[in-house]
Design a protein around this motif. Structure first.
Motif, PDB file in Angstrom:
ATOM      1  N   ASP A   1       0.858  -1.174  -0.060  1.00 24.98           N
ATOM      2  CA  ASP A   1      -0.003  -0.015   0.006  1.00 24.98           C
ATOM      3  C   ASP A   1       0.991   1.324   0.055  1.00 24.98           C
ATOM      4  OD1 ASP A   1      -2.612   1.266   0.191  1.00 24.98           O
ATOM      5  OD2 ASP A   1      -2.042   1.828   2.120  1.00 24.98           O
ATOM      6  N   VAL A   2       1.737   1.210   0.788  1.00 22.47           N
ATOM      7  CA  VAL A   2       2.964   2.409   0.755  1.00 22.47           C
ATOM      8  C   VAL A   2       3.230   2.499  -0.564  1.00 22.47           C
ATOM      9  CG1 VAL A   2       4.957   3.162   1.882  1.00 22.47           C
ATOM     10  CG2 VAL A   2       3.199   2.123   3.130  1.00 22.47           C
ATOM     11  N   CYS A   3       3.956   1.413  -1.081  1.00 22.91           N
ATOM     12  CA  CYS A   3       4.761   1.661  -2.421  1.00 22.91           C
ATOM     13  C   CYS A   3       3.506   2.046  -3.391  1.00 22.91           C
ATOM     14  CB  CYS A   3       5.134   0.236  -2.803  1.00 22.91           C
ATOM     15  SG  CYS A   3       6.590  -0.287  -1.815  1.00 22.91           S
ATOM     16  N   GLN A   4       2.352   1.543  -3.424  1.00 26.72           N
ATOM     17  CA  GLN A   4       1.699   1.942  -4.725  1.00 26.72           C
ATOM     18  C   GLN A   4       1.121   3.300  -4.350  1.00 26.72           C
ATOM     19  OE1 GLN A   4      -2.076   2.436  -4.934  1.00 26.72           O
ATOM     20  NE2 GLN A   4      -2.389   2.387  -2.965  1.00 26.72           N
ATOM     21  N   ARG A   5       0.917   4.119  -3.132  1.00 27.00           N
ATOM     22  CA  ARG A   5       0.571   5.241  -2.995  1.00 27.00           C
ATOM     23  C   ARG A   5       1.635   6.121  -3.441  1.00 27.00           C
ATOM     24  NH1 ARG A   5      -3.877   6.245   0.789  1.00 27.00           N
ATOM     25  NH2 ARG A   5      -4.519   4.280   1.438  1.00 27.00           N
ATOM     26  N   ALA A   6       2.920   5.844  -3.433  1.00 24.58           N
ATOM     27  CA  ALA A   6       4.040   6.557  -3.811  1.00 24.58           C
ATOM     28  C   ALA A   6       4.217   6.436  -5.375  1.00 24.58           C
ATOM     29  CB  ALA A   6       5.427   5.931  -3.120  1.00 24.58           C
ATOM     30  N   GLY A   7       3.551   5.616  -6.073  1.00 24.40           N
ATOM     31  CA  GLY A   7       3.537   5.421  -7.398  1.00 24.40           C
ATOM     32  C   GLY A   7       4.422   4.346  -7.859  1.00 24.40           C
ATOM     33  N   ASN A   8       4.995   3.478  -6.816  1.00 25.76           N
ATOM     34  CA  ASN A   8       5.909   2.672  -7.405  1.00 25.76           C
ATOM     35  C   ASN A   8       5.217   1.119  -7.358  1.00 25.76           C
ATOM     36  OD1 ASN A   8       7.890   0.685  -7.580  1.00 25.76           O
ATOM     37  ND2 ASN A   8       9.228   1.495  -5.759  1.00 25.76           N
ATOM     38  N   PHE A   9       4.577   1.099  -8.565  1.00 25.75           N
ATOM     39  CA  PHE A   9       3.534  -0.206  -8.616  1.00 25.75           C
ATOM     40  C   PHE A   9       4.210  -1.360  -8.808  1.00 25.75           C
ATOM     41  CE2 PHE A   9       1.048   3.595  -9.813  1.00 25.75           C
ATOM     42  CZ  PHE A   9       0.294   3.463  -8.954  1.00 25.75           C
ATOM     43  N   ALA A  10       5.531  -1.477  -9.309  1.00 20.73           N
ATOM     44  CA  ALA A  10       6.212  -2.606  -9.486  1.00 20.73           C
ATOM     45  C   ALA A  10       6.706  -3.298  -8.127  1.00 20.73           C
ATOM     46  CB  ALA A  10       7.632  -2.309 -10.186  1.00 20.73           C
ATOM     47  N   ALA A  11       7.187  -2.486  -7.317  1.00 16.83           N
ATOM     48  CA  ALA A  11       7.375  -2.807  -5.839  1.00 16.83           C
ATOM     49  C   ALA A  11       6.276  -3.255  -5.033  1.00 16.83           C
ATOM     50  CB  ALA A  11       8.070  -1.750  -4.922  1.00 16.83           C
ATOM     51  N   ALA A  12       5.030  -2.613  -5.431  1.00 13.53           N
ATOM     52  CA  ALA A  12       3.765  -3.164  -4.579  1.00 13.53           C
ATOM     53  C   ALA A  12       3.476  -4.472  -5.259  1.00 13.53           C
ATOM     54  CB  ALA A  12       2.392  -2.038  -5.113  1.00 13.53           C
ATOM     55  N   ASP A  13       3.756  -4.728  -6.469  1.00  9.07           N
ATOM     56  CA  ASP A  13       3.399  -5.886  -7.172  1.00  9.07           C
ATOM     57  C   ASP A  13       4.064  -7.029  -6.513  1.00  9.07           C
ATOM     58  OD1 ASP A  13       1.915  -7.655  -8.849  1.00  9.07           O
ATOM     59  OD2 ASP A  13       3.836  -7.594 -10.025  1.00  9.07           O
ATOM     60  N   GLY A  14       5.565  -6.761  -6.207  1.00  5.98           N
ATOM     61  CA  GLY A  14       6.073  -7.723  -5.637  1.00  5.98           C
ATOM     62  C   GLY A  14       5.796  -8.141  -4.136  1.00  5.98           C
ATOM     63  N   TYR A  15       5.446  -7.307  -3.473  1.00  3.86           N
ATOM     64  CA  TYR A  15       4.884  -7.322  -2.021  1.00  3.86           C
ATOM     65  C   TYR A  15       3.770  -8.278  -2.070  1.00  3.86           C
ATOM     66  CZ  TYR A  15       8.547  -4.196   0.060  1.00  3.86           C
ATOM     67  OH  TYR A  15       9.689  -3.857   0.338  1.00  3.86           O
ATOM     68  N   LEU A  16       2.591  -7.733  -3.018  1.00  4.95           N
ATOM     69  CA  LEU A  16       1.220  -8.602  -3.045  1.00  4.95           C
ATOM     70  C   LEU A  16       1.508  -9.946  -3.448  1.00  4.95           C
ATOM     71  CD1 LEU A  16      -0.701  -5.538  -4.245  1.00  4.95           C
ATOM     72  CD2 LEU A  16      -0.901  -6.493  -2.111  1.00  4.95           C
TER      73      LEU A  16
END
Length: 77
Positions: A14-29
């Motif tokens: 959630d923190v990553c996607q709010r910062a616009g880092n969707f690739a990192a968010a994808d990895g965590y999810l």
């Protein structure tokens, strides 16, 4: 560890996607979903699938987004 690790990874995503880092968010999810297989059908699992679908949408991976949305719906039926 149970629900704690997937929930923690969801928050990091959630923190990553709010910062616009969707690739990192994808990895965590994706990691969270792999840990949450035993929780399939639980509210946490649905949240992870929904958020993963959203991130896939933002990454332009529309086929994967649709697949995940359909998977969640299939488990609700």
């Amino acid at each position: 560890m149970g629900k704690l690790a997937p929930d923690f990874l969801r928050e990091l995503a959630d923190v990553c996607q709010r910062a616009g880092n969707f690739a990192a968010a994808d990895g965590y999810l994706k990691e969270a979903l792999s840990l949450a297989t035993a929780l399939k059908g639980s509210p946490l699992w649905y949240t992870l699938v929904e958020r993963t679908a959203w991130v896939q949408f933002r990454l332009g991976e529309l086929d994967e987004c649709i697949r995940l949305a359909r998977e969640a719906i299939r488990h609700l039926e």
